[in-house]
Design a protein around this motif. Structure first.
Motif, short mmCIF file in Angstrom:
data_model
loop_
_atom_site.label_atom_id
_atom_site.label_comp_id
_atom_site.label_asym_id
_atom_site.label_seq_id
_atom_site.Cartn_x
_atom_site.Cartn_y
_atom_site.Cartn_z
N TRP A 286 0.86 -1.17 0.00
CA TRP A 286 0.00 0.00 0.00
C TRP A 286 0.91 1.23 0.00
CZ3 TRP A 286 -5.01 0.34 3.30
CH2 TRP A 286 -5.87 -0.74 2.98
N ASN A 287 0.46 2.31 -0.64
CA ASN A 287 1.28 3.52 -0.59
C ASN A 287 1.16 4.15 0.81
OD1 ASN A 287 -0.93 5.51 -0.48
ND2 ASN A 287 -1.31 4.97 -2.62
N TYR A 288 2.12 5.02 1.11
CA TYR A 288 2.21 5.57 2.46
C TYR A 288 0.94 6.32 2.86
CZ TYR A 288 3.52 8.42 6.44
OH TYR A 288 3.53 9.03 7.67
N GLY A 289 0.44 7.14 1.95
CA GLY A 289 -0.73 7.96 2.27
C GLY A 289 -1.94 7.13 2.64
N ARG A 290 -2.16 6.06 1.89
CA ARG A 290 -3.33 5.21 2.14
C ARG A 290 -3.19 4.48 3.48
NH1 ARG A 290 -5.09 0.04 -1.55
NH2 ARG A 290 -7.22 -0.23 -0.72
N THR A 291 -1.98 3.97 3.74
CA THR A 291 -1.74 3.27 5.00
C THR A 291 -1.85 4.23 6.18
OG1 THR A 291 -0.20 1.79 3.85
CG2 THR A 291 -0.11 1.80 6.25
N ASP A 292 -1.30 5.42 6.01
CA ASP A 292 -1.32 6.41 7.07
C ASP A 292 -2.76 6.81 7.42
OD1 ASP A 292 0.13 8.30 8.82
OD2 ASP A 292 -0.80 9.82 7.55
N GLU A 293 -3.57 6.95 6.40
CA GLU A 293 -4.98 7.33 6.62
C GLU A 293 -5.70 6.27 7.46
OE1 GLU A 293 -9.06 8.28 4.03
OE2 GLU A 293 -7.34 7.28 3.10
N LEU A 294 -5.43 4.99 7.14
CA LEU A 294 -6.07 3.91 7.87
C LEU A 294 -5.54 3.85 9.31
CD1 LEU A 294 -8.09 1.54 7.52
CD2 LEU A 294 -6.12 0.07 7.06
N ALA A 295 -4.24 3.99 9.48
CA ALA A 295 -3.64 3.92 10.82
C ALA A 295 -4.16 5.04 11.71
CB ALA A 295 -2.12 3.99 10.72
N LYS A 296 -4.39 6.21 11.13
CA LYS A 296 -4.86 7.34 11.92
C LYS A 296 -6.32 7.19 12.36
CE LYS A 296 -1.61 10.85 10.35
NZ LYS A 296 -1.40 12.05 9.50
N MET A 297 -7.03 6.23 11.79
CA MET A 297 -8.40 5.97 12.25
C MET A 297 -8.40 5.22 13.59
SD MET A 297 -10.47 4.82 8.84
CE MET A 297 -10.55 5.87 7.37
N ILE A 298 -7.27 4.66 13.96
CA ILE A 298 -7.18 3.96 15.24
C ILE A 298 -6.99 5.02 16.32
CG2 ILE A 298 -5.84 2.31 16.61
CD1 ILE A 298 -5.04 1.01 13.90
N PRO A 299 -7.92 5.13 17.26
CA PRO A 299 -7.85 6.18 18.28
C PRO A 299 -6.60 6.05 19.15
CG PRO A 299 -10.02 5.16 18.24
CD PRO A 299 -9.13 4.30 17.41
N PHE A 300 -6.16 7.17 19.66
CA PHE A 300 -5.02 7.19 20.58
C PHE A 300 -5.47 7.77 21.91
CE2 PHE A 300 -1.61 9.70 22.60
CZ PHE A 300 -0.72 8.67 22.89
N THR B 271 -6.60 -1.80 21.11
CA THR B 271 -6.47 -2.93 20.19
C THR B 271 -7.29 -2.65 18.93
OG1 THR B 271 -8.39 -4.11 21.07
CG2 THR B 271 -6.25 -4.49 22.16
N LEU B 272 -7.07 -3.46 17.91
CA LEU B 272 -7.83 -3.30 16.66
C LEU B 272 -9.32 -3.50 16.90
CD1 LEU B 272 -5.49 -5.11 14.07
CD2 LEU B 272 -6.01 -2.66 14.19
N GLN B 273 -9.67 -4.47 17.75
CA GLN B 273 -11.08 -4.70 18.02
C GLN B 273 -11.70 -3.50 18.74
OE1 GLN B 273 -13.02 -7.08 16.84
NE2 GLN B 273 -14.72 -5.96 17.80
N MET B 274 -10.97 -2.93 19.68
CA MET B 274 -11.45 -1.73 20.37
C MET B 274 -11.60 -0.57 19.38
SD MET B 274 -9.07 -2.07 23.78
CE MET B 274 -9.42 -0.42 24.40
N ALA B 275 -10.65 -0.47 18.46
CA ALA B 275 -10.69 0.61 17.47
C ALA B 275 -11.92 0.50 16.58
CB ALA B 275 -9.42 0.58 16.62
N ARG B 276 -12.29 -0.72 16.21
CA ARG B 276 -13.49 -0.92 15.39
C ARG B 276 -14.74 -0.40 16.12
NH1 ARG B 276 -10.69 -5.93 14.52
NH2 ARG B 276 -10.23 -6.31 12.31
#
Length: 528
Positions: free
Chosen positions: A451-465, A472-477
């Motif tokens: 995956w290109n960086y921008g697309r991966t970064d967009e998905l990763a940033k959807m995981i709350p901090f 966890t991924l399940q919590m993020a969903r």
């Protein structure tokens, strides 16, 4: 002990580069299949040994501890051989610890800790050796058609491990496996050496193969689709049942029986949960308890002089402080921790004498007047009504634990002082294990899936901090509707998150703790 077959070769997540197996899952798989024993043999380390030992015994599975060792090839350092080493008893475990530690300290090559064959000449008592299959020296020579050299190598290893050396057979679906088995069986007959069937487990289920390949790609910097990347593993390297192994080696029943025989020979008992403090030097004829009492009383006199400059006030306060000190010293002596207080006080006071800033002490340790008198902490517990029992309580026996802060600019000097005082072979900083957390694993998997960086970064940033909280991924969903929607609507996202979910939480790398230091009463390899 179960009959039929026992797995003697398994790489867990602690092999870092090529293992996907979580220790609890491996133990459950062995127990579910009725295997009475199981070996953990990570690559060049024993990181998971204690965790595995405890989990296996709890599940009624006999734990066998070992290591898949790299052996230096003098002809080509870039092509080391493999040798599987199993600890038959406590002596073997100590010898294994010595060898692995020495490899990391003295003989690394391209990031691999290699054992030199000549090191075995100092003794191999308590160690059982398996030839390494097609990756061992014997197997490599068999595959090259050089049977004379293979015989010589097998004889040399058999001499080093008298009646404790086995020729290893593997059928894991790799090119050359069958040719290696045939040649090794021939050698076993000619030399009268016992063969043993093993299976190189890298993951639990066949369906985990892609996730395992992704882990290898993450570690080695490849992508899954890269046609040039090494493909050292096959989908057959899952946790096979006894029935599958019996079918796989039905033509060599002795090799199956020998796996059970080796498991019977391995009877390691580890002593866990008992503190082993280093020897603190005391004046001639003075016990640890007496020395601790003397220093604490002297220290209290100094503290009281600073707290109560007025002599009359000091005399009035002295009985209260003295009674508290006597009570604490009696408890400390009764629980056997006088040496611990002396050791900690020694390096803290040394640091202060060298101008290295030291914190006042944190946590329940601040409730100890003995600690205050010895200079470990800088807070008067009586002034603030702090309870000693929160720190040390005879009804709840556990090691005391002082939380001490050293300035980072002088911390290395304190560690060096401890090494010089107790001996370099007795002191070490501890390891830390970095794991694949949700955001990081999404980025890692995105890269290996190209995956290109921008697309991966967009998905990763959807995981709350959330600071201080592991998401966890399940919590993020559940917390981020956009992530769940993207997963439902986009097949590639679904594939990435599924792969990331299989890798989430695995050990990713090994580091060194900045301040955690281990001090043993002798060589660390005799106690760890």
């Amino acid at each position: 002990m179960s009959s039929g077959f026992v797995h003697l070769r398994l790489h867990s997540e602690f092999s870092i580069v090529d293992g996907l197996v979580r220790i609890d899952d491996a133990v459950k798989a062995a127990a579910a299949d009725g295997q009475g024993a199981l070996a953990l043999t990570d690559s060049a380390n024993l990181f998971g040994a204690v965790r595995f030992y405890v989990a296996a015994r709890k599940a009624g599975v006999k734990p066998i501890l070992g290591c898949d060792a790299w052996i230096t090839n003098p002809a080509d350092r870039d092509q080391p051989h493999r040798l599987l080493l199993l600890a038959a008893d406590r002596a073997g475990y100590r010898r294994l610890c010595e060898l692995v530690s020495r490899a990391w300290l003295e003989n690394q090559h391209r990031g691999r800790a290699q054992i030199r064959l000549e090191w075995f000449e100092a003794g191999t008592d308590g160690l059982i050796a398996l030839s390494g299959g097609p990756q061992g020296e014997v197997g490599q020579l068999v595959l090259a058609g050089n049977f004379e050299a293979a015989r010589a190598a097998a004889r040399r290893l058999a001499a080093l491990f008298h009646r404790r050396f086995y020729l290893e057979l593997q059928r894991a679906g790799r090119a050359g496996d069958e040719a290696c088995v045939r040649g090794t069986v021939r050698l076993a007959r000619e030399l009268g050496l016992p063969p043993v069937a093993t299976h190189p487990i890298q993951f639990i289920a066949r369906s985990d193969f892609t996730a395992h390949e992704a882990r290898v790609c993450i570690a080695e910097g490849y992508t899954l689709a890269d046609a040039r990347r090494p493909r050292a593993f096959t989908e057959e390297q899952y946790f096979k049942s006894r029935a599958e192994m019996q079918a796989l080696f039905a033509d060599v029943p002795a090799a199956l029986a020998n796996s059970v025989e080796i498991a019977r020979r391995c009877n390691l008992e580890l002593e866990l949960g008992r503190p082993r403090l280093p020897e603190y030097p005391t004046p001639p004829g003075v016990t640890l308890d007496e020395h601790c009492r003397n220093l604490a009383q002297q220290g209290l006199t100094r503290r009281l002089a600073a707290l109560f400059p007025d002599e009359a006030r000091r005399a009035a306060e002295r009985p209260k402080y003295g009674a508290r000190l006597d009570m604490e010293l009696a408890t400390i002596a009764k629980m056997g921790f006088s040496g611990y207080f002396l050791i900690v006080a020694d390096f803290i006071n040394w640091a202060k004498s060298q101008g290295i800033p030291v914190g006042p002490g944190r946590g329940s340790g601040a409730g100890s007047l003995v600690a205050y008198a010895l200079g470990i902490t800088d807070l008067d517990p009586l002034k603030y009504d702090l309870l000693f029992e929160r720190f040390l309580n005879p009804e709840r026996v556990s090691m005391p634990d002082f939380d001490i802060d050293f300035c980072q600019d002088g911390r290395d000097r304190v560690i060096e002082y401890v090494k010089n005082k107790y001996g370099a072979a007795s002191v070490s900083q501890i390891a830390t294990f970095g794991t694949m957390a949700a955001k990081a694993v999404v980025r890692d998997v995105g890269r290996v899936m190209e995956w290109n960086y921008g697309r991966t970064d967009e998905l990763a940033k959807m995981i709350p901090f959330q600071p201080g909280k592991l998401i966890t991924l399940q919590m993020a969903r559940e917390m981020e509707p956009r992530l769940a929607e993207r997963e439902q609507s986009d097949e590639e996202t679904r594939e990435l998150l599924a792969l990331a979910g299989q890798l989430e939480g695995l050990t990713r790398n090994v580091g060194m703790h900045a301040g955690g230091v281990l001090i043993a009463p002798g060589k660390l390899t005799d106690f760890c």
